[in-house]
Write a protein that holds these residues in place. Structure first.
Motif, PDB file in Angstrom:
ATOM      1  N   MET A  73      14.137 -12.303  -3.689  1.00 34.01           N
ATOM      2  CA  MET A  73      13.288 -12.361  -2.502  1.00 34.01           C
ATOM      3  C   MET A  73      12.351 -11.168  -2.443  1.00 34.01           C
ATOM      4  O   MET A  73      11.161 -11.304  -2.157  1.00 34.01           O
ATOM      5  N   ARG A  74      12.879  -9.972  -2.728  1.00 34.67           N
ATOM      6  CA  ARG A  74      12.034  -8.775  -2.718  1.00 34.67           C
ATOM      7  C   ARG A  74      10.931  -8.876  -3.772  1.00 34.67           C
ATOM      8  O   ARG A  74       9.785  -8.501  -3.515  1.00 34.67           O
ATOM      9  N   ASP A  75      11.274  -9.397  -4.950  1.00 39.07           N
ATOM     10  CA  ASP A  75      10.276  -9.551  -6.021  1.00 39.07           C
ATOM     11  C   ASP A  75       9.157 -10.496  -5.578  1.00 39.07           C
ATOM     12  O   ASP A  75       7.976 -10.244  -5.840  1.00 39.07           O
ATOM     13  N   GLU A  76       9.541 -11.584  -4.905  1.00 38.57           N
ATOM     14  CA  GLU A  76       8.540 -12.541  -4.435  1.00 38.57           C
ATOM     15  C   GLU A  76       7.657 -11.917  -3.358  1.00 38.57           C
ATOM     16  O   GLU A  76       6.450 -12.158  -3.296  1.00 38.57           O
ATOM     17  N   TRP A  77       8.285 -11.135  -2.481  1.00 40.42           N
ATOM     18  CA  TRP A  77       7.525 -10.435  -1.426  1.00 40.42           C
ATOM     19  C   TRP A  77       6.516  -9.472  -2.052  1.00 40.42           C
ATOM     20  O   TRP A  77       5.338  -9.449  -1.675  1.00 40.42           O
ATOM     21  N   ASP A  78       6.977  -8.664  -3.003  1.00 44.46           N
ATOM     22  CA  ASP A  78       6.083  -7.710  -3.675  1.00 44.46           C
ATOM     23  C   ASP A  78       4.956  -8.433  -4.392  1.00 44.46           C
ATOM     24  O   ASP A  78       3.804  -7.968  -4.411  1.00 44.46           O
ATOM     25  N   LYS A  79       5.275  -9.572  -5.003  1.00 40.64           N
ATOM     26  CA  LYS A  79       4.272 -10.358  -5.723  1.00 40.64           C
ATOM     27  C   LYS A  79       3.193 -10.865  -4.764  1.00 40.64           C
ATOM     28  O   LYS A  79       1.994 -10.784  -5.053  1.00 40.64           O
ATOM     29  N   LEU A  80       3.625 -11.366  -3.606  1.00 45.19           N
ATOM     30  CA  LEU A  80       2.675 -11.878  -2.617  1.00 45.19           C
ATOM     31  C   LEU A  80       1.780 -10.764  -2.087  1.00 45.19           C
ATOM     32  O   LEU A  80       0.550 -10.922  -1.976  1.00 45.19           O
ATOM     33  N   ILE A  81       2.389  -9.618  -1.774  1.00 45.90           N
ATOM     34  CA  ILE A  81       1.610  -8.488  -1.266  1.00 45.90           C
ATOM     35  C   ILE A  81       0.608  -8.008  -2.320  1.00 45.90           C
ATOM     36  O   ILE A  81      -0.537  -7.651  -2.005  1.00 45.90           O
TER      37      ILE A  81
END
Length: 494
Positions: free
Chosen positions: A339-347
């Motif tokens: 989830m954190r990786d996806e969040w960082d990717k989106l940002i």
């Protein structure tokens, strides 16, 4: 009044910490009990989890030694103890003692808690009340060292305020803008309690009560139901200008409580699943938007970005707790890490979008944007360590030369922004007014930073270097050098 409130609040906070010491200890009078150094060391041992050296006795020499050990430990944690000296603590000077305790509270209590919010609030545009900021700072900060983060990133104070703001924003018409008069009505305390433990508070009834009644009720519920020590009394808050440090100390305890709330593995997995689904939908929405606006004008692209970010900032609210929970890498489950990786990717994708938009600004705004980014990049660079004053002095000098070169363009850029005709040949706007205002804000922020930070630190380093050199000479000039001529020669050589 302020000193009295701080003394009472800080004493209560210290005693809540000392209760965890082995054996437990207690402070009766902050100014006198701290003079021996033992309770100060007890406090730091509980907060740090370390065993600190100490003298067991209570004579003047042993008390002084204990206080010196405490201050040495704090300095080893890179805390700046400005004008805090052993002699002043031994004398129990109120302003010095309160300053020391506040430094400890802010570092060990508020900053430590605020770091758990860093992943959330150091991302771009996560403050729902702010406009769209195309500054490149946010994307660079994640790559900087911890020292640079502490210097340049959002302060712990603002992170704590944003957290409180979000807890209150779930309840209509309750808003906080500071750690002073915003809390006077007692409603923000009750709103936070209602968010953390739904059902404990009736906010509609509270709105009809007096400030003192609400404050009394909030402090009672927090103490009885949430086990949060009662650091304040209604009369400390329901005044024209309440003490900011005391309120911050108390509010931070609610953040601590929220971090300790138990959550079943099943509930956590469900929240992660929902967050992942939302992140996936946002990524697809963003990708489609980039394709759909590929051939649009800068104005239209920026308009679409603002619309996207406004919706994004509203929709992310329910997911903030799960996105910011268990920030330590070692504590993350596989699902949380994904989830954190996806969040960082989106940002990261949002950052790239903003950068591309900045590159599309119409002339001459594009060159001003490049200039702003150069200034902000320089601000984000780590400043030299003042432990070596002469080295720091020369590095500061180089930084100032670069800044002065950049600032030579300040007036012309300001004139350009203020005189920019924001319309094309069809009398249609070229740039969103919000973007122009943002650029002006960043322009003035750059000159304020240059004047108030870099120059002051440079002169601090310069004076430190000279003072150190003078002291070095004075320490060795402790003997007679003979004739007047030899002393003059020595002085001239130096």
């Amino acid at each position: 009044q302020r000193e009295f409130t701080q003394k009472k609040t800080f004493t209560s906070w210290i005693n809540s910490i000392l209760a965890k010491h082995t054996p437990p200890s207690v402070i009766s009078d902050l100014y006198t009990d701290i003079q021996q150094g033992h309770l100060l060391l007890d406090l730091l041992e509980v907060l740090s989890g370390q065993h600190l050296p100490r003298e067991k006795g209570f004579n003047t020499f042993q008390c002084r030694s204990n206080i010196e050990n405490a201050l040495t430990f704090l300095k080893s944690r890179s805390l700046k103890l400005i004008n805090i000296h052993v002699a002043d603590i031994i004398e129990g000077k109120p302003s010095i003692v309160l300053g020391l305790i506040w430094t400890i509270i802010f570092h060990f209590h508020i900053e430590e808690l605020a770091r758990t919010l860093a992943c959330t609030y150091n991302q771009p545009s996560l403050d729902c009340s702010s406009g769209v900021d195309s500054s490149p700072k946010a994307s660079r900060k994640a790559k900087k060292s911890a020292k640079i983060k502490e210097r340049w990133k959002m302060s712990a104070t603002k992170a704590l305020l944003l957290w409180a703001k979000e807890q209150c924003s779930l309840h209509d018409s309750i808003n906080v803008t500071d750690f002073k008069s915003s809390w006077r009505s007692g409603l923000p305390f009750l709103a936070i309690i209602q968010t953390l433990r739904p059902g404990l508070v009736d906010l509609e009834k509270a709105k009809a009560r007096s400030n003192k009644e609400n404050l009394k009720e909030a402090f009672r519920i927090a103490e009885v139901e949430l086990n949060i020590p009662r650091l304040l009394e209604p009369e400390d808050v329901d005044i024209m200008n309440p003490d900011e440090k005391s309120i911050m100390t108390y509010v931070a305890q609610f953040l601590q409580y929220s971090r300790n709330l138990p959550e079943s593995e099943e509930d956590m997995q469900e929240r992660i699943k929902e967050a992942m689904s939302w992140l996936d939908a946002q990524e697809k929405k963003l990708s489609k938007l980039l394709v759909d606006t590929e051939n649009e004008t800068y104005y239209q692209k920026y308009k679409e970005m603002m619309s996207f970010m406004e919706t994004f900032n509203q929709e992310k609210k329910p997911f903030l707790p799960v996105l910011s929970s268990k920030r330590s890498e070692a504590e993350l489950s596989e699902g949380q890490q994904q989830m954190r990786d996806e969040w960082d990717k989106l940002i990261s994708q949002i950052d790239e979008w903003k950068v591309k938009l900045d590159q599309m600004l119409p002339s001459p705004l594009d060159s001003i944007e490049v200039w702003l980014q150069e200034v902000e990049h320089l601000q984000a660079e780590d400043l030299p360590d003042l432990q070596d004053p002469f080295k720091a002095m020369f590095v500061f000098r180089e930084i100032i030369v670069i800044f002065k070169g950049l600032m030579d363009c300040f007036d012309s850029h300001l004139d350009t922004l203020q005189s920019f005709k924001n319309e094309d040949e069809k009398n249609m706007p070229l740039v969103f007014p919000e973007k122009l205002e943002e650029m002006k804000r960043r322009l003035f922020s750059s000159i304020r930073f240059t004047n108030s930070n870099t120059f002051l630190e440079y002169h601090y380093g310069l004076c430190t270097a000279i003072a150190n050199e003078v002291m070095l000479k004075l320490n060795i000039w402790d003997m007679k050098y003979g004739t007047k001529e030899s002393v003059e020669s020595l002085l001239e050589n130096w």
